[in-house]
Design a protein around this motif. Structure first.
Motif, short mmCIF file in Angstrom:
data_model
loop_
_atom_site.label_atom_id
_atom_site.label_comp_id
_atom_site.label_asym_id
_atom_site.label_seq_id
_atom_site.Cartn_x
_atom_site.Cartn_y
_atom_site.Cartn_z
N VAL A 1 5.75 1.86 10.95
CA VAL A 1 6.27 0.89 9.99
C VAL A 1 5.19 -0.14 9.66
CG1 VAL A 1 7.95 -0.97 9.65
CG2 VAL A 1 8.68 1.20 10.63
N SER A 2 4.43 -0.55 10.66
CA SER A 2 3.35 -1.52 10.42
C SER A 2 2.31 -0.95 9.47
CB SER A 2 2.69 -1.90 11.75
OG SER A 2 3.61 -2.51 12.62
N LEU A 3 1.94 0.31 9.69
CA LEU A 3 0.96 0.93 8.80
C LEU A 3 1.52 1.08 7.39
CD1 LEU A 3 -1.81 2.30 8.48
CD2 LEU A 3 -0.69 4.47 9.02
N TRP A 4 2.80 1.43 7.29
CA TRP A 4 3.43 1.55 5.97
C TRP A 4 3.38 0.23 5.23
CZ3 TRP A 4 7.84 -0.91 4.04
CH2 TRP A 4 8.30 -0.42 2.81
N GLN A 5 3.64 -0.87 5.92
CA GLN A 5 3.60 -2.19 5.29
C GLN A 5 2.17 -2.53 4.83
OE1 GLN A 5 5.39 -4.54 8.48
NE2 GLN A 5 7.17 -4.91 7.16
N ILE A 6 1.20 -2.15 5.64
CA ILE A 6 -0.20 -2.43 5.29
C ILE A 6 -0.58 -1.67 4.03
CG2 ILE A 6 -2.59 -2.13 6.02
CD1 ILE A 6 -1.59 -2.50 8.93
N VAL A 7 -0.29 -0.38 4.00
CA VAL A 7 -0.68 0.46 2.87
C VAL A 7 0.06 0.06 1.60
CG1 VAL A 7 -0.68 2.82 1.98
CG2 VAL A 7 -1.34 2.39 4.34
N MET A 8 1.32 -0.34 1.72
CA MET A 8 2.10 -0.71 0.54
C MET A 8 1.64 -2.00 -0.12
SD MET A 8 4.29 1.54 -0.36
CE MET A 8 3.03 2.74 0.08
N THR A 9 0.78 -2.75 0.56
CA THR A 9 0.23 -3.95 -0.09
C THR A 9 -0.69 -3.57 -1.25
OG1 THR A 9 -1.66 -4.06 1.43
CG2 THR A 9 0.34 -5.28 2.04
N ILE A 10 -1.23 -2.35 -1.22
CA ILE A 10 -2.17 -1.95 -2.27
C ILE A 10 -1.48 -1.82 -3.62
CG2 ILE A 10 -3.77 -0.14 -3.03
CD1 ILE A 10 -4.43 0.35 -0.10
N PRO A 11 -0.42 -1.00 -3.76
CA PRO A 11 0.23 -0.93 -5.08
C PRO A 11 0.80 -2.27 -5.53
CG PRO A 11 1.52 0.24 -3.43
CD PRO A 11 0.20 -0.05 -2.81
#
Length: 376
Positions: free
Chosen positions: A312-322
């Motif tokens: 979940v932490s990684l998903w939150q990090i990656v979703m900051t890009i879009p």
């Protein structure tokens, strides 16, 4: 967040922008403004149509070195560069350029050959091309009366004569510029010839411009660079690397290696040639993204002790890009987006993962902090 992400992903916001000649210019710098002024002035200069009408610039009637061609430097590993064996090595390198199958389709043409060949519906061949006037190989083989396409071993006397003429030319102001082009500055001291023998020489190999379908003013455009790379340099690079027994690896560029043959180190540079390597490096760097994401995921899971928290932490990090792209393109109206922007994933992974480590460590330490507060 889901709304921002959906808009960024499905609106084409991640599509790469078309490249342009000024992508990497600092547009408000004084130097850029000077260059723009010169370029605009050149575009506005017209031929004076008197007494005759202005002629059209014929296809590939101009030999261009600075933008489309390549500069090749030959550095002797030991001793002077002007020996029969070392010039033969240089000849074999330049033959890769001249003898390339696509060379007649991109070379600078002799006067009138473009319209003549096109009018006859024929194909171009090597005899239609202008000679490479800034080639040390052509100069040496012409002096010896030999064919540079065969790359035979030059007579020692002819090579010695060429070397003597070039070095002596450094002492004469009338011939200094020509001799200095082919002789390295390792024989110069305080602006004067020191009597030694140079260990390096060079050639500048040209291609023709304007290419078919382009105007003279298009020479600096990315379209021309991509056209010449597709027509000529893609295959030339393969032949060039093969000549030295080198090839690009998945994670290593062949240009990290030294290009040495017959005790001659070869250095080559050209803007179109360099552009190919630049695009390759950027695309290769992007391949590290997947590895970086998996590595960060693994360490997040290890550090937090939970796959769910790590994922979940990684998903939150990656979703900051879009989400950032949404503000970048739709709110701030910045439309430029290229491969290099994708490299921000490495920065975001570093910042985001660090935040997760801080929060998780703070959570663990809170047990002791709360206990100490309760005891007090």
């Amino acid at each position: 967040i889901w709304g921002f992400t959906a808009v960024a992903l499905f609106s084409g916001a991640f599509a790469f922008s078309e490249t342009a000649a000024k992508d990497w210019d600092i547009l408000n710098s004084e130097l850029s403004e000077f260059n723009d002024a010169i370029e605009v002035a050149g575009q506005q200069v017209d031929c004076v149509e008197a007494p005759d009408p202005c002629p059209e610039v014929e296809e590939r009637s101009t030999a261009d070195v600075g933008t489309l061609g390549v500069s090749v430097m030959y550095q002797s590993v030991a001793g002077t560069i002007f020996t029969p064996e070392k010039l033969q090595a240089a000849c074999k390198v330049e033959r890769l350029f001249i003898a390339a199958p696509a060379y007649p389709e991109v070379c600078a043409l002799k006067p009138g050959r473009g319209s003549a060949v096109r009018g006859a519906g024929a194909s171009f061949n090597l005899t239609d091309c202008q000679a490479q006037q800034l080639s040390v190989v052509k100069m040496a083989y012409d002096l010896a009366g030999m064919d540079p396409m065969e790359c035979g071993l030059l007579p020692a006397a002819a090579v010695q004569g060429l070397s003597d003429n070039l070095h002596v030319g450094l002492t004469n102001p009338a011939t200094f510029q020509m001799s200095g082009f082919f002789v390295g500055n390792d024989v110069m001291e305080g602006g004067s010839y020191n009597g030694g023998r140079t260990t390096r020489t060079r050639s500048m190999l040209s291609l023709g411009f304007p290419l078919a379908g382009f105007k003279v003013t298009d020479i600096e455009t990315p379209e021309v660079s991509l056209e010449i790379a597709d027509k000529f340099y893609d295959q030339f690079e393969k032949d060039f690397l093969s000549h030295f027994g080198l090839e690009h690896g998945a994670l290593r560029s062949a240009y990290w290696s030294s290009f040495v043959t017959q005790d001659v180190e070869v250095l080559v540079f050209g803007r179109a040639f360099f552009g190919m390597e630049t695009r390759r490096v950027i695309n290769t760097d992007m391949a590290f993204c997947a590895f970086s994401i998996m590595f960060v995921l693994g360490y997040l899971v290890y550090h937090t002790g939970s796959f769910f928290v790590g994922a979940v932490s990684l998903w939150q990090i990656v979703m900051t890009i879009p989400m950032c792209v949404f503000f970048y393109r739709f709110i701030f109206g910045i439309t430029y987006y290229q491969q290099l922007h994708g490299l921000l994933i490495f920065i975001i992974l570093g910042i985001g993962a660090d935040d997760v480590f801080v929060y998780s460590d703070a959570w663990r330490q809170s047990i002791a902090i709360v206990a100490s507060v309760e005891q007090s």
